[in-house]
Motif scaffolding. Sequence first.
Motif, PDB file in Angstrom:
ATOM      1  N   PRO A 364       0.888  -1.114   0.129  1.00  0.00           N
ATOM      2  CA  PRO A 364      -0.101  -0.114   0.132  1.00  0.00           C
ATOM      3  C   PRO A 364       0.967   1.241  -0.081  1.00  0.00           C
ATOM      4  N   ASP A 365       1.989   1.184   0.654  1.00  0.00           N
ATOM      5  CA  ASP A 365       2.978   2.450   0.755  1.00  0.00           C
ATOM      6  C   ASP A 365       3.522   2.436  -0.761  1.00  0.00           C
ATOM      7  N   ARG A 366       3.753   1.356  -1.359  1.00  0.00           N
ATOM      8  CA  ARG A 366       4.307   1.777  -2.664  1.00  0.00           C
ATOM      9  C   ARG A 366       3.242   2.323  -3.613  1.00  0.00           C
ATOM     10  N   ALA A 367       2.241   1.800  -3.583  1.00  0.00           N
ATOM     11  CA  ALA A 367       1.047   2.219  -4.508  1.00  0.00           C
ATOM     12  C   ALA A 367       0.884   3.731  -4.358  1.00  0.00           C
ATOM     13  N   ALA A 368       0.512   4.094  -2.890  1.00  0.00           N
ATOM     14  CA  ALA A 368       0.316   5.480  -2.568  1.00  0.00           C
ATOM     15  C   ALA A 368       1.486   6.463  -3.115  1.00  0.00           C
ATOM     16  N   ALA A 369       2.739   6.131  -2.845  1.00  0.00           N
ATOM     17  CA  ALA A 369       3.914   6.872  -3.435  1.00  0.00           C
ATOM     18  C   ALA A 369       3.794   6.931  -4.880  1.00  0.00           C
ATOM     19  N   ARG A 370       3.501   5.828  -5.644  1.00  0.00           N
ATOM     20  CA  ARG A 370       3.230   5.844  -7.193  1.00  0.00           C
ATOM     21  C   ARG A 370       2.253   6.712  -7.661  1.00  0.00           C
ATOM     22  N   ASP A 371       0.879   6.873  -6.916  1.00  0.00           N
ATOM     23  CA  ASP A 371      -0.194   7.792  -7.277  1.00  0.00           C
ATOM     24  C   ASP A 371       0.524   9.106  -6.694  1.00  0.00           C
ATOM     25  N   PHE A 372       1.183   9.136  -5.904  1.00  0.00           N
ATOM     26  CA  PHE A 372       1.503  10.635  -5.412  1.00  0.00           C
ATOM     27  C   PHE A 372       2.616  11.026  -6.334  1.00  0.00           C
ATOM     28  N   ALA A 373       3.490  10.229  -6.969  1.00  0.00           N
ATOM     29  CA  ALA A 373       4.538  10.888  -7.623  1.00  0.00           C
ATOM     30  C   ALA A 373       3.883  11.140  -9.244  1.00  0.00           C
ATOM     31  N   GLY A 374       3.130  10.341  -9.478  1.00  0.00           N
ATOM     32  CA  GLY A 374       2.514  10.537 -10.895  1.00  0.00           C
ATOM     33  C   GLY A 374       1.641  11.723 -11.078  1.00  0.00           C
ATOM     34  N   THR A 427       3.046  21.993 -22.164  1.00  0.00           N
ATOM     35  CA  THR A 427       2.287  22.441 -21.019  1.00  0.00           C
ATOM     36  C   THR A 427       0.713  21.967 -21.183  1.00  0.00           C
ATOM     37  N   GLY A 428      -0.052  22.152 -22.336  1.00  0.00           N
ATOM     38  CA  GLY A 428      -1.381  21.800 -22.482  1.00  0.00           C
ATOM     39  C   GLY A 428      -1.635  20.423 -22.350  1.00  0.00           C
ATOM     40  N   MET A 429      -0.476  19.321 -22.685  1.00  0.00           N
ATOM     41  CA  MET A 429      -0.351  18.064 -22.626  1.00  0.00           C
ATOM     42  C   MET A 429      -0.517  17.600 -21.068  1.00  0.00           C
ATOM     43  N   GLN A 430       0.489  18.393 -20.239  1.00  0.00           N
ATOM     44  CA  GLN A 430       0.446  17.944 -18.825  1.00  0.00           C
ATOM     45  C   GLN A 430      -0.588  18.364 -18.023  1.00  0.00           C
ATOM     46  N   ALA A 431      -1.340  19.465 -18.464  1.00  0.00           N
ATOM     47  CA  ALA A 431      -2.668  19.877 -17.823  1.00  0.00           C
ATOM     48  C   ALA A 431      -3.798  18.891 -18.169  1.00  0.00           C
ATOM     49  N   ILE A 432      -3.666  18.369 -19.359  1.00  0.00           N
ATOM     50  CA  ILE A 432      -4.644  17.244 -19.924  1.00  0.00           C
ATOM     51  C   ILE A 432      -4.642  15.929 -18.760  1.00  0.00           C
ATOM     52  N   ASP A 433      -3.254  15.869 -18.901  1.00  0.00           N
ATOM     53  CA  ASP A 433      -2.767  14.504 -17.973  1.00  0.00           C
ATOM     54  C   ASP A 433      -3.235  14.706 -16.716  1.00  0.00           C
ATOM     55  N   LEU A 434      -3.048  15.800 -15.857  1.00  0.00           N
ATOM     56  CA  LEU A 434      -3.540  16.017 -14.437  1.00  0.00           C
ATOM     57  C   LEU A 434      -4.909  15.975 -14.397  1.00  0.00           C
ATOM     58  N   GLY A 493     -14.274  20.978 -19.479  1.00  0.00           N
ATOM     59  CA  GLY A 493     -13.303  20.728 -18.512  1.00  0.00           C
ATOM     60  C   GLY A 493     -12.019  20.972 -19.105  1.00  0.00           C
ATOM     61  N   LEU A 494     -11.608  20.276 -20.212  1.00  0.00           N
ATOM     62  CA  LEU A 494     -10.480  20.545 -21.100  1.00  0.00           C
ATOM     63  C   LEU A 494     -10.203  22.183 -21.138  1.00  0.00           C
ATOM     64  N   GLU A 495     -11.124  22.845 -21.597  1.00  0.00           N
ATOM     65  CA  GLU A 495     -10.607  24.183 -21.725  1.00  0.00           C
ATOM     66  C   GLU A 495     -10.123  24.802 -20.119  1.00  0.00           C
ATOM     67  N   ARG A 496     -10.666  24.219 -19.200  1.00  0.00           N
ATOM     68  CA  ARG A 496     -10.018  24.712 -17.956  1.00  0.00           C
ATOM     69  C   ARG A 496      -8.913  24.087 -17.332  1.00  0.00           C
ATOM     70  N   ALA A 497      -8.482  23.182 -18.168  1.00  0.00           N
ATOM     71  CA  ALA A 497      -7.445  22.289 -17.639  1.00  0.00           C
ATOM     72  C   ALA A 497      -6.091  23.064 -17.144  1.00  0.00           C
TER      73      ALA A 497
END
Length: 545
Positions: A364-374, A427-434, A493-497
């Motif tokens: 669970p700690d590994r999974a949480a760290a993975r989600d956090f880092a991603g 930058t736009g792709m990073q916003a869409i990723d988030l 949503g994507l316009e506001r990403a």
Amino acid sequence: MSFSDQADRTLALLAVTPGWQRLRSLRQDCDDETVAAIVGEAASFAERVLAPLDAVGDRIGCRIENGRVVTPPGFAAGYRQFAAAGWIGIDVGECHGGSGLPLAVQAACAPLFERGCMSLMMAAGSARAACHLLAAVADAETADRWIPKLLAGDWAATICISEPDAGSDVGRIRTAAAWHDGIWRVTGQKVWISFGDHDLCGRIGHCLLARTGEEAGTRGLSLFLVPDRHADGRPNGVTPERIEEKMGLHGSPTCALRFEAAEAILLGEAGRGLPQLFAMIEQMRLQTGGQGLGLASACCDIAEAYARERRQGGAPDAPAVPIAAHPDVRRQLRSMRHRTEILRAAHLEIACAMDLARIAQDPPDRAAARDFAGTLLPLIKTFGAEAGFDIASAGIQVLGGAGYTKDWPLERHLRDARVMSIYEGTTGMQAIDLLARRLWRDGGMGLEICLERAAADIALGGGALARSGMEAVEEFRALLAHMQALKATPEAGLERADSFLRAFWCLVSIWMLRRLGSVGLGEDELRQSVDRLRAELALFGRLCR
């Protein structure tokens, strides 16, 4: 300019990074003395070996001669020294000849190297990322043959994705791989390939996406390693067609490459090329954050030193005063420094999380760290890139007309930095990723972890600043719910990403300011910075509505 001061700032922030404390408890090779020695030597190497090459590379650039790219004087020797000192493999596994140190240690050193000569580090960064990729997805024979050669600097590597009609839209890649007589052969054209050809070493392996099936889009893509030469030195059907004439990074040859039935090695599973390539892309996105941090650190130091020495203004009947004495110059310098150190703290935070995602003891700690880092990766890539450019521009403003000339390296840093917000995902792709991936698809698990950790850290400080920080957390939590609801109307949503991405960085910046207070930032400066960031958070929050 002081590389040693940058090393000291890095070590001070690393010491107050909670993830680093957890890493130290899991690793016996992370004691303070060892890490300080490594980071100190990185600063010395960057100043002695790399920094003298930067202006040379910018001035002379690269050229194609007799069908091969010739790099600026000193680049090949500098690359060999970098490899021989073990810097390429600092966090590569010992089983392949690396040092096997945590990524956090590599992340502490990398901005020093980027500050020294970012253009040459484009080659080193690709080689290091390729080592991690091959260790993750290549067969044992290929990994054992290639990784030690990459670490030694005998061979090099590229990430080879873009084509004339397929940049970020990788599903339109046309380069094809065909299986014939027991050999994969790749045919097609790739463009915008950093160090696609060069004279730093004897062989280059292209980590390349090519189409292996009839299926359209990304599902028909497979990942290959395509050497530019056979083991005996014969050409392997890879030709550099041209070098791009760029705004900056003149010492880094950006090539268009032609592949004609080039023999290739399939990496991993056919049809899974893009997901497998992310082992390399994630490393290179973190590297982009480090590039921006390295340039921002240099620009801060230059502007601060100039402002202490340049005398202008003051009482007309008295000697002129250093321009650092003027309130507006102090404001500019303070803004530059705060933004740089916030980035430094966040860069170390995410590197520690990426380490813990691999080595934490509990799943669970590994999974949480993975989600956090991603979740933080889109931010560190975006705002590292923007900081490199914006702080170079701000430094030029402090120096005035002098900063606009080649007498100072600020204009070079600005030109070099501009591409960082474009490559490895705009930058736009990073916003869409988030928004689309981390929030809509994954349910915001990583975002919730970030909010929980931010709230816990901010609360430790107590007082009015802690209350203000906690209010910011709740403001962003409300924004999170609003953005989640926009999943029902994805175009809206994507316009506001982009605004969502920037609002999240405001919150992360408030969180990281808590650490700057731990390493000496005064309460008045903390309060002013928190107030400014809360105003920006509110602005971006309104833009998301």
